[in-house]
Enzyme design. Structure first.
Site, PDB file in Angstrom:
ATOM      1  N   LYS A 178     -10.622  21.443  27.231  1.00  0.00           N
ATOM      2  CA  LYS A 178     -10.360  21.200  25.755  1.00  0.00           C
ATOM      3  C   LYS A 178     -11.269  22.289  24.826  1.00  0.00           C
ATOM      4  O   LYS A 178     -12.004  22.899  25.790  1.00  0.00           O
ATOM      5  CB  LYS A 178     -10.997  19.661  25.253  1.00  0.00           C
ATOM      6  CG  LYS A 178      -9.930  18.481  26.171  1.00  0.00           C
ATOM      7  CD  LYS A 178      -8.845  18.775  25.575  1.00  0.00           C
ATOM      8  CE  LYS A 178      -7.497  17.979  26.211  1.00  0.00           C
ATOM      9  NZ  LYS A 178      -7.760  16.448  26.425  1.00  0.00           N
TER      10      LYS A 178
HETATM   11  C1  LIG Z   1      -7.216  15.014  27.098  1.00  0.00           C
HETATM   12  C2  LIG Z   1      -6.373  14.226  26.157  1.00  0.00           C
HETATM   13  C3  LIG Z   1      -6.715  12.815  26.212  1.00  0.00           C
HETATM   14  C4  LIG Z   1      -7.800  12.155  27.102  1.00  0.00           C
HETATM   15  O1  LIG Z   1      -9.031  12.461  27.107  1.00  0.00           O
HETATM   16  P1  LIG Z   1      -9.873  12.459  28.660  1.00  0.00           P
HETATM   17  O2  LIG Z   1     -11.136  13.110  28.274  1.00  0.00           O
HETATM   18  O3  LIG Z   1      -9.214  13.420  29.854  1.00  0.00           O
HETATM   19  O4  LIG Z   1     -10.266  11.183  28.808  1.00  0.00           O
HETATM   20  C5  LIG Z   1      -6.069  11.889  25.581  1.00  0.00           C
HETATM   21  N1  LIG Z   1      -5.174  12.342  24.617  1.00  0.00           N
HETATM   22  C6  LIG Z   1      -4.738  13.448  24.785  1.00  0.00           C
HETATM   23  C7  LIG Z   1      -3.741  14.027  23.776  1.00  0.00           C
HETATM   24  C8  LIG Z   1      -5.307  14.469  25.528  1.00  0.00           C
HETATM   25  O5  LIG Z   1      -4.881  15.784  25.548  1.00  0.00           O
END
Ligand SMILES: *Cc1c(COP(=O)(O)O)cnc(C)c1O
Length: 365
Positions: A178
């Site tokens: 991210k």
């Molecule tokens: C990455 C992501 C999540 C979940 O996050 P995690 O930290 O992997 O649990 C939820 N929604 C979207 C759209 C994402 O890209």
């Protein structure tokens, strides 16, 4: 190979060592420091750090005190965590279609999807551009819906100058790939101090003070080690996001006018943070999307398909009593055509040239 994403957290070393040497390695002062910095960067009053983005979503739904059968309306074109969080929180998922211009919930389709059981509207700010909050916020108000924003991909994005995650309860992911990462991690943001307080209690086994339990809670705590990884990125987030923006602009210039290739739009009033740079490969292209992806990989251009199918279109959700699938023709088409190209801050001008030249070659343009 030009990778689709590069994880660079090397400058966190001093802070991580500080935590290791302190002996306070679970949730402690570094988490608090991370939360304060995140609230500032994200432009929200309260930030509650948790162990991942999925639990951020679960907690955000849980504090709304839904009843069995209550529905959350969301998009079918998202990462599976959006749906899994709704189910984990005990709610029922219903879906509206998306708009092809921003890949996010189409307000008209949302209006059609709302029933008298709908209690929550959950837009996902996909790829780093917010959904149409100018229409979704009044729609939520009109129907008395709580707003939970899946802002996992959109830290720093704005709509009408207002940050993602500040319209409703904001949920961010800090997963390795991210825009801001703590390896694993998440943040819940809110403007409501009482709600932030409930979220802090919920995150820590429902515990207000030692052995004083107020609700059946969870262990959703972040650790100081993880917080230390994230803090230096918050300090330079504006610079990193600017690099993503410059890369996106250069890609869109270089890829303009190719038959069958639609470059991503930045809609008026929205600041995009380019978690992904996603093109659509249409019927007019020289090759279809999957062949395009394979040829790019062959030629050393990293790429990703986010997401190949609608989120409910898997056997494990087919007969799920709390997953109400529905037709979403725009999302279905987009899932066949979407492909993401590298846009991360580590790209050089030479990398961008290589990406543009290779895409043109593959598409015969
Ligand atoms: C990455 C992501 C999540 C979940 O996050 P995690 O930290 O992997 O649990 C939820 N929604 C979207 C759209 C994402 O890209």
């Amino acid at each position: 190979m030009i990778p689709i994403t590069v994880v660079d957290v090397a400058d966190a070393e001093p802070l991580v060592l500080e935590v290791l040497r302190s002996g306070v390695i679970a949730q402690g002062p570094m988490v608090k420091r991370f939360e304060d910095a995140f609230a500032e960067v994200a432009g929200v009053p309260h930030a509650v750090a948790v162990n991942n983005g999925t639990t951020a979503l679960v907690a955000a739904i849980e504090v709304l005190d839904l009843q069995p059968g209550d529905e959350v309306v969301t998009t079918p074109f998202t990462f599976v965590a959006t749906l899994n969080a709704i189910l984990e929180a005990g709610a029922t998922a219903r879906f509206a279609d998306i708009s092809r211009t921003d890949f996010n919930l189409d307000p008209n389709s949302v209006a059609d999807a709302v029933t008298d059981r709908t209690k929550v509207l959950m837009p996902v700010h996909l790829y780093g551009q917010t959904a149409d909050m100018g229409k979704l916020v009044p729609l939520a108000e009109e129907h008395g819906l709580a707003l939970v924003e899946d802002a996992a991909q959109a830290v720093g994005a704005t709509f009408d100058g207002r940050p993602a995650g500040s319209y409703g309860i904001g949920c961010f992911s800090l997963y390795a790939t991210k825009n801001v990462t703590t390896a694993e991690g998440g943040v819940i943001t809110t403007g409501d101090a009482a709600l932030a307080d409930r979220l802090r209690v919920l995150r820590n086994q429902g515990m207000r003070a030692r052995y004083q339990y107020e609700v059946a809670g969870h262990n959703y705590r972040m650790t100081d080690l993880h917080a230390a990884v994230g803090i230096p990125q918050l300090e330079k987030l504006a610079t990193l996001t600017d690099a993503r923006r410059r890369n996106a602009t250069a890609l869109s210039e270089g890829l303009a006018g190719i038959p069958g290739l639609e470059t991503p739009a930045v809609l008026p009033g929205r600041e995009h943070v380019w978690h992904q740079y996603t093109v659509l490969v249409t019927e007019d292209a020289a090759v279809d999307r999957d062949e395009f992806a394979a040829k790019l990989t062959e030629r050393g251009i990293g790429n990703g398909i986010y997401y190949p199918k609608l989120v409910f279109d898997y056997d494990c959700y087919r007969d799920h009593p709390r997953v109400i699938a529905s037709d979403a023709p725009v999302a279905t088409k987009v899932a066949e055509q979407a492909l993401s190209l590298p846009v991360h801050p580590k790209l050089t001008a030479g990398d961008i040239d290589t990406i543009v030249t290779t895409v043109r070659e593959v598409l015969g343009a």
